[in-house]
Design a protein around this motif. Sequence first.
Motif, mmCIF file in Angstrom:
data_model
loop_
_atom_site.group_PDB
_atom_site.id
_atom_site.type_symbol
_atom_site.label_atom_id
_atom_site.label_comp_id
_atom_site.label_asym_id
_atom_site.label_seq_id
_atom_site.Cartn_x
_atom_site.Cartn_y
_atom_site.Cartn_z
ATOM 1 N N TYR A 85 0.863 -1.182 0.000
ATOM 2 C CA TYR A 85 0.000 0.000 0.000
ATOM 3 C C TYR A 85 0.892 1.221 0.000
ATOM 4 O O TYR A 85 1.739 1.382 0.884
ATOM 5 C CB TYR A 85 -0.911 -0.005 1.228
ATOM 6 C CG TYR A 85 -1.860 1.174 1.287
ATOM 7 C CD1 TYR A 85 -2.963 1.243 0.441
ATOM 8 C CD2 TYR A 85 -1.653 2.220 2.192
ATOM 9 C CE1 TYR A 85 -3.839 2.318 0.495
ATOM 10 C CE2 TYR A 85 -2.525 3.291 2.259
ATOM 11 C CZ TYR A 85 -3.618 3.333 1.398
ATOM 12 O OH TYR A 85 -4.480 4.407 1.450
ATOM 13 N N ASP A 86 0.705 2.075 -0.993
ATOM 14 C CA ASP A 86 1.571 3.232 -1.168
ATOM 15 C C ASP A 86 1.015 4.408 -0.368
ATOM 16 O O ASP A 86 -0.087 4.879 -0.630
ATOM 17 C CB ASP A 86 1.664 3.596 -2.653
ATOM 18 C CG ASP A 86 2.625 4.749 -2.907
ATOM 19 O OD1 ASP A 86 3.534 4.944 -2.074
ATOM 20 O OD2 ASP A 86 2.470 5.447 -3.930
ATOM 21 N N THR A 87 1.758 4.882 0.600
ATOM 22 C CA THR A 87 1.318 6.009 1.405
ATOM 23 C C THR A 87 2.512 6.825 1.859
ATOM 24 O O THR A 87 3.596 6.291 2.069
ATOM 25 C CB THR A 87 0.515 5.536 2.633
ATOM 26 O OG1 THR A 87 0.105 6.675 3.396
ATOM 27 C CG2 THR A 87 1.355 4.625 3.512
ATOM 28 N N GLU A 148 -11.161 4.882 -4.037
ATOM 29 C CA GLU A 148 -9.843 5.086 -4.627
ATOM 30 C C GLU A 148 -8.958 3.894 -4.248
ATOM 31 O O GLU A 148 -8.509 3.777 -3.105
ATOM 32 C CB GLU A 148 -9.217 6.396 -4.129
ATOM 33 C CG GLU A 148 -10.004 7.635 -4.551
ATOM 34 C CD GLU A 148 -9.450 8.920 -3.962
ATOM 35 O OE1 GLU A 148 -8.564 8.819 -3.080
ATOM 36 O OE2 GLU A 148 -9.914 10.008 -4.345
ATOM 37 N N GLU A 150 -6.213 2.740 -6.282
ATOM 38 C CA GLU A 150 -4.989 2.634 -7.074
ATOM 39 C C GLU A 150 -3.741 2.412 -6.222
ATOM 40 O O GLU A 150 -2.726 1.931 -6.733
ATOM 41 C CB GLU A 150 -4.805 3.870 -7.957
ATOM 42 C CG GLU A 150 -4.705 5.186 -7.208
ATOM 43 C CD GLU A 150 -6.049 5.847 -6.963
ATOM 44 O OE1 GLU A 150 -6.057 7.035 -6.594
ATOM 45 O OE2 GLU A 150 -7.087 5.169 -7.162
ATOM 46 N N ASP A 151 -3.792 2.731 -4.937
ATOM 47 C CA ASP A 151 -2.613 2.554 -4.076
ATOM 48 C C ASP A 151 -2.545 1.163 -3.446
ATOM 49 O O ASP A 151 -1.578 0.842 -2.758
ATOM 50 C CB ASP A 151 -2.597 3.619 -2.972
ATOM 51 C CG ASP A 151 -2.323 5.011 -3.509
ATOM 52 O OD1 ASP A 151 -1.657 5.106 -4.564
ATOM 53 O OD2 ASP A 151 -2.779 5.986 -2.899
ATOM 54 N N GLU A 153 -1.981 -2.736 -3.820
ATOM 55 C CA GLU A 153 -1.369 -3.694 -4.746
ATOM 56 C C GLU A 153 -1.368 -5.078 -4.119
ATOM 57 O O GLU A 153 -0.939 -5.268 -2.982
ATOM 58 C CB GLU A 153 0.066 -3.279 -5.080
ATOM 59 C CG GLU A 153 0.169 -1.965 -5.836
ATOM 60 C CD GLU A 153 1.599 -1.635 -6.230
ATOM 61 O OE1 GLU A 153 2.459 -2.531 -6.102
ATOM 62 O OE2 GLU A 153 1.848 -0.491 -6.633
ATOM 63 N N ASP A 301 0.433 15.725 -2.934
ATOM 64 C CA ASP A 301 -0.738 14.920 -3.276
ATOM 65 C C ASP A 301 -1.712 15.669 -4.179
ATOM 66 O O ASP A 301 -2.123 15.149 -5.230
ATOM 67 C CB ASP A 301 -1.458 14.478 -2.002
ATOM 68 C CG ASP A 301 -0.681 13.421 -1.235
ATOM 69 O OD1 ASP A 301 0.557 13.416 -1.350
ATOM 70 O OD2 ASP A 301 -1.289 12.617 -0.511
ATOM 71 N N ASP A 305 -2.579 14.994 -8.135
ATOM 72 C CA ASP A 305 -3.932 14.568 -8.499
ATOM 73 C C ASP A 305 -4.687 15.608 -9.319
ATOM 74 O O ASP A 305 -5.846 15.359 -9.710
ATOM 75 C CB ASP A 305 -4.738 14.263 -7.226
ATOM 76 C CG ASP A 305 -4.196 13.060 -6.478
ATOM 77 O OD1 ASP A 305 -3.444 12.274 -7.083
ATOM 78 O OD2 ASP A 305 -4.516 12.918 -5.273
#
Length: 383
Positions: A85-87, A148, A150-151, A153, A301, A305
């Motif tokens: 998870y991209d954060t 949302e 997209e983050d 995986e 961010d 976006d």
Amino acid sequence: MTQGLVETVGRRVPAVARALANHLAESPDPRVASVVLLRSEVESEIESMTEELFLGVERALDRAREAGELEPVPGAAGESARFDYDTRLVLPALLTLGRIHTAAGDLPVARLVRDVDRDFVARGRETTRNVVRALLDGDMRDAINDDEYEDFESNLRPTEAVAEVAQRHLEAGVERWLDRSDTPEAVRSSYDHAVELSERHQDEDDAFRSLLDDYLSADGPDARAAAGDAIRERYRDAELADGDLFEADADLPYFATQYARVGILYEDMLNMYEADLGTALGEGFKRAVVLMVIGAQIGLDDTDDYPEDRGTQLTPVTAELNLADDAESGVERVRAIVEAYLDRADACADPDDHLTRIAIEYIRQQSLDRIGSLSTRPGDPAN
């Protein structure tokens, strides 16, 4: 903050190198080298914690697959569950853990000749692990609420179900921490406060979207001017209803809405640290972190976006670029707003808090790069 060195070294130099060069130019303190080493150590600690948390998520995903709730993506049959998870959420926790190491006397090189409060460091690591879990849980919950994905995986599907299993697993871990007999009640209070205000802001999103819809659909210059004034009054210049620590920062554009959007999460994160460890982190540090987070939200961010958000989501970036007379003035306005937040954050940080001030400068350099590319992206401001 003076940006002369930025022009000297050039934009092709990585942001992290520019940040360090700028900080050294303003704070030629020999202790900076030790702080850079500390940052590397703490970053490794945070990465290890995150990997451990995601291993638990992967075990939960394996159980969900065995129960028939999930299935492998093509080509992944027979594989164990993988999850990522991209954060960017964990940087404030990294800075706080670094502050704990510093307060305990646990600095690279210096620890060889100083007494180190190793118990405080160990407790700080445990609190950080729990705080990172709570931050990931909250961020995933917001992503799911906004559809949302997209983050997220994974080698399992459907993605929506994967996200829900991951979030529920993390939430269960947070609740176990909050329910422990040795967890101070003030930790639960700060957590509940953050969740309450975050959900309230989620409920207000539709109203903010309506402000943008009204502006974009306005018929005629008078109607559009009135819609633009409504965005400024209710979104950019809204009054701060909460957050006594930040009364002096309410003059910053968009502060009230962005404090409710992301700032309160980090103020309460820091309050959870203080309650769990029984120590004060300092008002200057707390203000610096929250202001830095808001600057990063806008400069990184929201800027990233913008092509997707420009016609549907009201953010400081979509507001400024839609309201601008032209793309150049809109981009310059976004840059000035981000600089104002980061300048204020740097001023709040202790002069010798090199870890926090380097992080602020790093976000500045990343933001300048992203904002500079705004005018070259598809989707000019909608005027």
